[in-house]
Motif scaffolding. Structure first.
Motif, PDB file in Angstrom:
ATOM      1  N   GLY A   1      39.319  42.009  35.405  1.00  0.00           N
ATOM      2  CA  GLY A   1      38.329  41.583  34.431  1.00  0.00           C
ATOM      3  C   GLY A   1      37.235  40.777  35.116  1.00  0.00           C
ATOM      4  O   GLY A   1      37.403  40.305  36.248  1.00  0.00           O
ATOM      5  N   ILE A   2      36.099  40.634  34.432  1.00  0.00           N
ATOM      6  CA  ILE A   2      34.991  39.828  34.944  1.00  0.00           C
ATOM      7  C   ILE A   2      35.015  38.493  34.208  1.00  0.00           C
ATOM      8  O   ILE A   2      34.924  38.449  32.974  1.00  0.00           O
ATOM      9  N   ASP A   3      35.151  37.415  34.962  1.00  0.00           N
ATOM     10  CA  ASP A   3      35.316  36.110  34.324  1.00  0.00           C
ATOM     11  C   ASP A   3      33.975  35.544  33.860  1.00  0.00           C
ATOM     12  O   ASP A   3      32.927  36.196  33.979  1.00  0.00           O
TER      13      ASP A   3
ATOM     14  N   GLN B   1      27.876  39.785  32.676  1.00  0.00           N
ATOM     15  CA  GLN B   1      28.981  39.588  31.740  1.00  0.00           C
ATOM     16  C   GLN B   1      29.177  40.797  30.820  1.00  0.00           C
ATOM     17  O   GLN B   1      30.253  40.972  30.252  1.00  0.00           O
ATOM     18  N   THR B   2      28.153  41.614  30.668  1.00  0.00           N
ATOM     19  CA  THR B   2      28.250  42.785  29.799  1.00  0.00           C
ATOM     20  C   THR B   2      29.024  43.922  30.456  1.00  0.00           C
ATOM     21  O   THR B   2      29.333  44.918  29.795  1.00  0.00           O
ATOM     22  N   GLN B   3      29.330  43.777  31.741  1.00  0.00           N
ATOM     23  CA  GLN B   3      30.056  44.825  32.450  1.00  0.00           C
ATOM     24  C   GLN B   3      31.565  44.675  32.313  1.00  0.00           C
ATOM     25  O   GLN B   3      32.093  43.566  32.114  1.00  0.00           O
ATOM     26  N   ASN B   4      32.256  45.812  32.412  1.00  0.00           N
ATOM     27  CA  ASN B   4      33.709  45.839  32.504  1.00  0.00           C
ATOM     28  C   ASN B   4      34.102  46.576  33.778  1.00  0.00           C
ATOM     29  O   ASN B   4      33.367  47.443  34.250  1.00  0.00           O
ATOM     30  N   VAL B   5      35.263  46.249  34.306  1.00  0.00           N
ATOM     31  CA  VAL B   5      35.767  46.910  35.509  1.00  0.00           C
ATOM     32  C   VAL B   5      36.473  48.207  35.109  1.00  0.00           C
ATOM     33  O   VAL B   5      37.244  48.228  34.151  1.00  0.00           O
ATOM     34  N   SER B   6      36.200  49.281  35.851  1.00  0.00           N
ATOM     35  CA  SER B   6      36.950  50.537  35.698  1.00  0.00           C
ATOM     36  C   SER B   6      37.837  50.678  36.927  1.00  0.00           C
ATOM     37  O   SER B   6      37.333  50.838  38.045  1.00  0.00           O
TER      38      SER B   6
END
Length: 480
Positions: free
Chosen positions: A251-253, A285-290
């Motif tokens: 996740g992106i903190d 912050q709008t990004q998610n990890v794939s």
């Protein structure tokens, strides 16, 4: 010289009769044995024909030896009867023996027909908030599916499907007071080998919470250790199971740093979150990890950077996480609206990544070995998907198949969206055309909803969307 009936104990007539009787019987019996495997009725007919032929010869023998002379005028008729009767035995028996092989070796069955079902609602009385919530789905086995969603009471609910009995009613997971009103994303992952399903959600406190099912009941929610905090409104945790003993989370903190934690199988506990890698790279912050697992010993993670490029890091057993590296090319993805859809085809070392660019085209890139990348190309013929509202869902159900799904509006209203799909044609080494795979005219809210998809087997896919009526809707692909 003429032989009389009284001049010899056993004349030519008697010999002919006995030979005919034995011959007819042998032919009839042999034919009947062969045809018994085919049908009892033809076997019986052959026996009757054989005995009829034998009886005809006996009658002929009687004419020759014992009967009055004036009846011998019928001899030609009797001879013809002998010939026809025995011929019938041989011909009919031969036909039946021939048919034996055709019956035992039937023609091959037609090839299986694969198709999509109609869209259908699941437990229509249970309503979900399509504007704020998304679905998470997992295949527990080839005959069991679990779907998870945030209910109107802000708690997490589940519905499940079993092959023999179909869909079961929604039921609540254990309550968690850290789940209040608002957007919340759920991540679920199944480990069928040990009959375990793990569910993750970010609480209002920014901490990641976890519950699990192992055969009998759901555990109470537990917080993962460490000081990592995530935004529940924007973050969807990525979970990967590279074996039945391993689960890795990403996740992106709140500082824009990618963090990861893993399940320690030996000590039966979670590690604390740590940076991936231990460098200064940050993301919106709008990004998610794939994240994907190429095998039990290799992990890859992808994120869209502020520059619109896709960045990647990877881990292999015995090594630390690599530094972030840009996937070659400048696709120009919007980091505020788009996410990378990443898959690794089972049994291979390959990677496929896809996203919708700012011109509403679906772009893809591929690596055969997990290292060398091709160019970003619009390999899927252009159909036009809204890059602001839609995110792609991708499945790799076999080494030869990648399937991609997205919603697309058919008119001015965003609620007029239909599901579209395209697939990788391994024989042609290209993407097939976009098509509407499901029937029934179901419409979905393109502005709010995305597709959840799972592959139970190489020949089974299931799709899930929250409908405009708030119900869970599903469609499936497989042998029909």
């Amino acid at each position: 010289m003429q032989h009389s009936s009284t001049g010899s104990k056993f004349g030519i007539g008697e010999a002919s009769g006995v030979a005919g009787l034995l011959g007819g019987f042998v032919v009839a019996l042999a034919s009947a044995i062969f045809t018994k495997a085919v049908d009892a009725t033809p076997a019986l007919i052959i026996l009757i024909c054989g005995f009829a032929a034998a009886a005809t010869i006996v009658v002929y023998a009687a004419f020759q030896s014992k009967w009055p002379v004036n009846l011998k005028k019928l001899q030609p008729v009797v001879v013809i009867g002998i010939i026809l009767s025995n011929l019938a035995v041989f011909v009919y028996g031969g036909l039946q023996v021939n048919s034996l092989y055709h019956v035992v070796t039937p023609p091959p069955p037609p090839p299986p027909r694969f198709d999509w079902t109609f869209w259908s609602p699941v437990n229509e009385g249970f309503k979900l908030d399509r504007r704020d919530q998304q679905l998470s789905a997992v295949a527990v086995s080839s005959d069991e599916l679990d779907v998870f969603a945030v209910g109107n009471d802000n708690q997490i609910w589940s519905a499940y499907w079993e092959g023999p009995s179909g869909w079961h009613d929604w039921y609540p997971l254990p309550r968690n007071d850290k789940f209040g009103p608002g957007v919340r994303r759920i991540t679920a992952i199944a480990r069928p080998q040990i009959d375990k399903t793990d569910v993750f959600a970010i609480g209002d406190d920014g901490q990641l919470w976890w519950t699990w099912w192992q055969g009998r009941a759901w555990s109470a929610w537990q917080p993962l250790p460490g000081d990592a905090r995530f935004d529940p409104r924007t973050q969807t945790i990525s979970a990967v199971s590279r074996s039945q003993f391993n689960v890795d989370l990403f996740g992106i903190d709140l500082n824009g740093v990618v963090r990861t934690a893993y399940w320690d199988w030996v000590h039966q506990r979670w590690s604390s979150f740590y940076n991936v890698p231990a460098g200064p790279m940050t993301f919106p912050q709008t990004q998610n990890v794939s994240a994907v697992a190429r095998n039990a010993h290799a992990l890859d993670a992808f994120v869209i950077g502020s520059d619109g490029s896709v960045w990647r890091t990877n881990w292999e057993d015995g090594r630390t996480w690599a530094q972030w590296d840009e996937v070659p090319g400048k696709p120009g993805f919007d980091p505020n609206t788009q996410q990378v859809a990443a898959v690794s085809r089972p049994g291979s070392n390959s990677l496929d990544i896809l996203a919708i660019d700012s011109r509403n085209r679906v772009l893809s890139n591929h690596s055969d070995n997990g290292q060398d990348w091709q160019s970003w190309t619009a390999q899927i013929p252009d159909l036009g998907f809204d890059h602001v509202t839609q995110r792609l869902t991708a499945l790799a159900r076999s080494p030869l198949n990648v399937d991609v799904f997205a919603l697309r509006s058919d008119g001015a209203s965003p609620t007029d969206g239909r599901l579209w799909s395209a697939w990788w044609n391994n024989g042609l080494k290209s993407w097939g055309k976009w098509f509407d795979p499901t029937l029934g005219g179901a419409k979905f809210d393109v502005a709010q909803q995305n597709v959840a998809a799972v592959a139970r087997t190489e020949t089974n896919m299931d799709l899930f969307v929250i409908g405009s009526d708030g119900a869970l809707w599903t469609a499936a692909w497989g042998i029909r």
